[in-house]
Motif scaffolding. Structure first.
Motif, short mmCIF file in Angstrom:
data_model
loop_
_atom_site.label_atom_id
_atom_site.label_comp_id
_atom_site.label_asym_id
_atom_site.label_seq_id
_atom_site.Cartn_x
_atom_site.Cartn_y
_atom_site.Cartn_z
N SER A 92 26.86 -24.87 46.73
CA SER A 92 27.20 -24.34 45.40
C SER A 92 26.16 -23.39 44.84
O SER A 92 26.47 -22.52 44.05
N LEU A 93 24.90 -23.60 45.22
CA LEU A 93 23.84 -22.81 44.59
C LEU A 93 23.30 -21.70 45.50
O LEU A 93 22.63 -20.80 45.01
N ALA A 94 23.59 -21.79 46.80
CA ALA A 94 23.10 -20.73 47.70
C ALA A 94 24.27 -19.96 48.34
O ALA A 94 24.35 -18.74 48.21
N ALA A 122 18.78 -22.58 49.21
CA ALA A 122 18.28 -23.16 47.95
C ALA A 122 18.44 -22.12 46.85
O ALA A 122 18.67 -20.93 47.13
N PHE A 123 18.30 -22.58 45.62
CA PHE A 123 18.50 -21.74 44.44
C PHE A 123 17.36 -22.02 43.48
O PHE A 123 17.18 -23.17 43.04
N ALA A 124 16.59 -20.99 43.14
CA ALA A 124 15.38 -21.20 42.34
C ALA A 124 15.49 -20.50 41.00
O ALA A 124 15.22 -19.29 40.89
N GLY A 362 20.27 -32.58 36.05
CA GLY A 362 20.30 -31.36 36.87
C GLY A 362 21.52 -30.49 36.58
O GLY A 362 22.59 -31.00 36.23
N GLU A 363 21.35 -29.20 36.71
CA GLU A 363 22.43 -28.20 36.53
C GLU A 363 23.07 -28.30 35.15
O GLU A 363 24.29 -28.20 35.00
N GLY A 364 22.23 -28.49 34.14
CA GLY A 364 22.70 -28.61 32.76
C GLY A 364 22.65 -30.05 32.32
O GLY A 364 23.40 -30.89 32.83
N ARG A 370 27.15 -30.47 26.26
CA ARG A 370 27.85 -30.66 24.98
C ARG A 370 27.80 -29.38 24.14
O ARG A 370 28.77 -29.06 23.45
N LEU A 371 26.69 -28.65 24.26
CA LEU A 371 26.61 -27.36 23.54
C LEU A 371 27.64 -26.38 24.09
O LEU A 371 28.33 -25.70 23.33
N VAL A 372 27.74 -26.31 25.42
CA VAL A 372 28.70 -25.39 26.06
C VAL A 372 30.12 -25.73 25.61
O VAL A 372 30.91 -24.85 25.24
C1 LIG Z 1 15.88 -33.68 41.38
C2 LIG Z 1 16.02 -32.37 40.69
C3 LIG Z 1 16.60 -31.30 41.38
C4 LIG Z 1 16.70 -30.04 40.77
N1 LIG Z 1 17.18 -28.97 41.50
C5 LIG Z 1 17.10 -27.72 40.97
C6 LIG Z 1 17.40 -26.57 41.77
O1 LIG Z 1 17.80 -26.67 42.95
N2 LIG Z 1 17.24 -25.34 41.22
C7 LIG Z 1 16.80 -25.15 39.94
O2 LIG Z 1 16.66 -24.01 39.50
N3 LIG Z 1 16.52 -26.23 39.14
C8 LIG Z 1 16.64 -27.49 39.63
N4 LIG Z 1 16.33 -28.59 38.86
C9 LIG Z 1 15.92 -28.40 37.46
C10 LIG Z 1 16.95 -28.89 36.46
O3 LIG Z 1 18.06 -28.04 36.46
C11 LIG Z 1 16.26 -28.98 35.10
O4 LIG Z 1 15.37 -30.09 35.18
C12 LIG Z 1 17.23 -29.16 33.97
O5 LIG Z 1 17.97 -28.00 33.77
C13 LIG Z 1 16.51 -29.52 32.65
O6 LIG Z 1 15.45 -28.66 32.40
P1 LIG Z 1 14.00 -29.28 32.05
O7 LIG Z 1 13.69 -30.30 33.07
O8 LIG Z 1 13.06 -28.14 31.90
O9 LIG Z 1 14.21 -30.00 30.68
P2 LIG Z 1 14.11 -29.32 29.23
O10 LIG Z 1 14.94 -28.10 29.20
O11 LIG Z 1 12.69 -29.22 28.83
O12 LIG Z 1 14.83 -30.43 28.34
C14 LIG Z 1 14.16 -31.60 27.87
C15 LIG Z 1 15.13 -32.32 26.93
O13 LIG Z 1 15.44 -31.47 25.80
C16 LIG Z 1 16.83 -31.31 25.69
N5 LIG Z 1 17.14 -29.96 25.20
C17 LIG Z 1 16.64 -28.77 25.64
N6 LIG Z 1 17.19 -27.76 24.96
C18 LIG Z 1 18.06 -28.31 24.08
C19 LIG Z 1 18.95 -27.78 23.11
N7 LIG Z 1 19.08 -26.45 22.91
N8 LIG Z 1 19.70 -28.64 22.38
C20 LIG Z 1 19.59 -29.98 22.58
N9 LIG Z 1 18.78 -30.53 23.49
C21 LIG Z 1 18.03 -29.71 24.24
C22 LIG Z 1 17.37 -31.50 27.12
O14 LIG Z 1 18.74 -31.83 27.10
C23 LIG Z 1 16.47 -32.66 27.58
O15 LIG Z 1 16.97 -33.86 27.09
C24 LIG Z 1 16.27 -29.86 39.43
C25 LIG Z 1 15.73 -30.95 38.72
C26 LIG Z 1 15.57 -32.18 39.34
C27 LIG Z 1 14.93 -33.30 38.56
#
Ligand SMILES: Cc1cc2nc3c(=O)[nH]c(=O)nc-3n(C[C@H](O)[C@H](O)[C@H](O)COP(=O)(O)OP(=O)(O)OC[C@H]3O[C@@H](n4cnc5c(N)ncnc54)[C@H](O)[C@@H]3O)c2cc1C
Length: 381
Positions: A92-94, A122-124, A362-364, A370-372
């Motif tokens: 899905s991501l690559a 992978a997708f970064a 992960g992925e939102g 809920r915002l979306v």
């Molecule tokens: C095992 C694992 C695999 C992953 N794989 C990938 C990958 O392959 N590629 C990639 O790019 N990323 C990946 N991620 C990253 C993942 O998508 C992010 O961790 C996730 O999007 C949340 O971002 P954050 O960790 O920075 O949390 P933050 O964005 O810092 O959020 C912290 C908290 O604040 C809340 N929050 C933030 N903004 C708002 C808002 N506007 N309104 C209300 N609440 C809010 C969040 O919901 C959460 O509860 C992975 C993460 C993990 C743990």
């Protein structure tokens, strides 16, 4: 309305279920304990065509639809969450952004490599300071003649250290926020590109999650993926599709927890009878089954809309939101039904509980989903 799977979808589900139960499930505990990426399982998945399941046949894939792919992810997740997450990221991501935004040459070179199972993707997007606020990323890509030069750091990248090709999202026009971001293809071994170690995690331990470092990393100009400064929109589209597969991962883990609990409840006796005879346990099982069924229908709807070429952003968000939270409740109750044994590493339900926890993040995150969803509801009102 026809809620039946077609013949091809059923055949793919049966094939993947048999493979997952026979070849993956017996390894799941070892994969978790060793925190080892299951390379040999991925090799077999490649031989079966699973690593290119929804990719068009002209690029070495099977050309199956999204419903079939979601069924495959569910079956793999029911056997091993780590394998399912790495699989879902690969497809899905690559593969998906390559298929959607790649030039014919990029698809020939990279999509064919990934879909055939000879390479992993992978997708970064995420960085140490930016996850939900994805447009706040800081990795830069600067054009220098026939090259782009990447500098920056990525965080939490599934398959990051084991991938052969990484789709990297970077700032190409600073100060323009989401309108100054582009996507790039970076090959493993490119000088200046260094993956970090496997992050120690609560669950999904066999799925490699890495930091990625880019220091004056030069890639050919031809490795820009999609339009210049279109990377943010492309990344959001990529995540829309990815959310269907995370719903499927959650569903598979929730289903495994439910099935293990149902079997255990019939076997375990207390007060002279199987615990399945207590209404308190029956109601837990009934809630688990009902909520997982509802999650499955939401997942099918999102996948069907995607296959039909209709908008599915909100429906994918709803499927992922509901499935991840329903599966988490199911995994929680599975431990409750197992009592003290549920807390033991001798039973798989503790692993399901640890693995499923990622699905609301992960992925939102659930909050972002809920915002979306709310944004559209309020636009419609
Ligand atoms: C095992 C694992 C695999 C992953 N794989 C990938 C990958 O392959 N590629 C990639 O790019 N990323 C990946 N991620 C990253 C993942 O998508 C992010 O961790 C996730 O999007 C949340 O971002 P954050 O960790 O920075 O949390 P933050 O964005 O810092 O959020 C912290 C908290 O604040 C809340 N929050 C933030 N903004 C708002 C808002 N506007 N309104 C209300 N609440 C809010 C969040 O919901 C959460 O509860 C992975 C993460 C993990 C743990």
């Amino acid at each position: 309305m026809d809620l039946q799977l077609n013949e091809e979808q059923r055949a793919i589900r049966e094939m993947v279920r048999r493979f997952a139960q026979e070849q993956i499930a017996p390894q799941a505990r070892r994969i978790d304990e060793a925190e080892a990426f299951p390379a040999e399982i991925f090799q077999k998945m490649g031989e079966l065509g699973l690593l290119g399941l929804p990719v068009p046949e002209e690029y070495g894939g099977v050309g199956a639809d999204t419903v079939s792919y979601a069924l495959a992810v569910e079956e793999i997740a029911a056997a091993c969450g780590s394998t399912a997450l790495s699989y879902a990221a690969h497809i899905s991501l690559a593969c998906a952004p390559l298929q959607w935004f790649g030039t014919p040459e990029q698809k020939q070179r990279y999509l064919t490599l990934l879909a055939s199972g000879r390479g992993l993707g992978a997708f970064a997007l995420t960085e140490p300071q930016s996850g939900s606020d994805a447009a706040g990323l800081r990795t830069t890509a600067v054009r220098d003649g026939d090259h782009w030069v990447l500098n920056g750091q990525k965080m939490w990248i599934t398959n990051g250290a084991v991938a052969d090709v990484v789709v990297v999202v970077a700032v190409t026009e600073p100060g323009k926020g989401a309108h100054g971001i582009s996507m790039f293809l970076v090959e493993k071994g490119t000088p200046g590109f260094t993956p970090g170690k496997n992050e120690p995690k609560m669950g999904l331990k066999g799925s490699v999650t890495s930091q990625l470092f880019f220091q004056d990393c030069r890639i050919p100009a031809a490795n820009l993926l999609g339009g210049l400064n279109q990377g943010f929109i492309q990344a959001m589209k990529t995540l829309d599709g990815g959310r269907i597969s995370i719903a499927a991962c959650a569903l598979g883990l929730g289903r495994a927890a439910y099935e293990a609990s149902r079997a255990y409840a019939r076997e375990r006796r207390a007060f002279g009878q199987p615990i399945a005879d207590f209404q308190a346990i029956q109601f837990k099982l009934a809630d688990m089954a009902t909520q997982l069924d509802a999650a499955r229908l939401l997942m099918y709807r999102a996948a069907w809309l995607k296959d039909a070429g209709k908008p599915y952003t909100v429906e994918a968000a709803q499927a992922k939101l509901f499935a991840s939270e329903a599966a988490e409740r199911a995994c929680y109750e599975a431990i409750q039904i197992h009592g003290g044994y549920g807390y033991s590493r001798e039973y798989p339900v503790e692993r399901y509980y640890r693995d499923v926890r990622l699905m609301t993040i992960g992925e939102g995150t659930s909050e972002i989903l809920r915002l979306v969803i709310a944004r559209r509801l309020l636009r419609q009102a």
